[in-house]
Design a protein around this motif. Structure first.
Motif, PDB file in Angstrom:
ATOM      1  N   ASN A  86      61.660  38.214  74.705  1.00  0.00           N
ATOM      2  CA  ASN A  86      62.423  39.221  73.979  1.00  0.00           C
ATOM      3  C   ASN A  86      63.895  39.097  74.346  1.00  0.00           C
ATOM      4  O   ASN A  86      64.228  39.001  75.525  1.00  0.00           O
ATOM      5  CB  ASN A  86      61.903  40.613  74.359  1.00  0.00           C
ATOM      6  N   ASP A 128      65.229  41.181  77.251  1.00  0.00           N
ATOM      7  CA  ASP A 128      65.028  40.814  78.654  1.00  0.00           C
ATOM      8  C   ASP A 128      66.396  40.430  79.206  1.00  0.00           C
ATOM      9  O   ASP A 128      67.146  39.709  78.559  1.00  0.00           O
ATOM     10  CB  ASP A 128      64.070  39.629  78.778  1.00  0.00           C
ATOM     11  N   SER A 153      61.888  43.698  78.565  1.00  0.00           N
ATOM     12  CA  SER A 153      62.596  44.402  77.496  1.00  0.00           C
ATOM     13  C   SER A 153      62.468  45.918  77.586  1.00  0.00           C
ATOM     14  O   SER A 153      63.189  46.639  76.912  1.00  0.00           O
ATOM     15  CB  SER A 153      62.087  43.919  76.132  1.00  0.00           C
TER      16      SER A 153
END
Length: 106
Positions: free
Chosen positions: A65, A68, A87
């Motif tokens: 993601n 992150d 995330s």
């Protein structure tokens, strides 16, 4: 003259690659203090607080993601604290890279 210290750190805190000092070994050390928290110690101190940037790396697939992230809540001429996570904001051990650049302290 500027000093540049850079590294790629695996999720367990071991150094995969990075800048070297005096031709032998890396010029920084890393300790994984707790889940997602890493202490980076510079062997070649800067003359003042450097600029630092970083990114999570080596996820291994496109499912990571973009939320992150990595942050550096503590930074001085001797080192930095890096926090990485998912995330949702949870601290998790993740591989990351960093570059610190600042005035030469040697």
């Amino acid at each position: 003259m500027a000093t540049i210290i850079w590294g790629v750190v695996k999720s367990d805190g071991s150094i995969l690659s990075g800048s070297t000092g005096n031709g032998t070994g890396y010029n920084f050390n890393v300790v994984n203090q707790s889940a997602g928290v890493y202490q980076i110690q510079f062997d070649d101190d800067f003359d003042a607080t450097p600029a630092i940037t970083g990114s999570q790396v080596l996820w291994g697939n496109l499912g990571q993601n973009p939320l992150d992230n990595i942050v550096f809540p503590y930074l001085n001429e001797n080192g930095a604290t890096a926090i990485v996570g998912d995330s949702n904001g949870s601290h998790q051990n993740r591989s990351f890279s960093f570059i610190a650049i600042g005035p030469d302290g040697r």
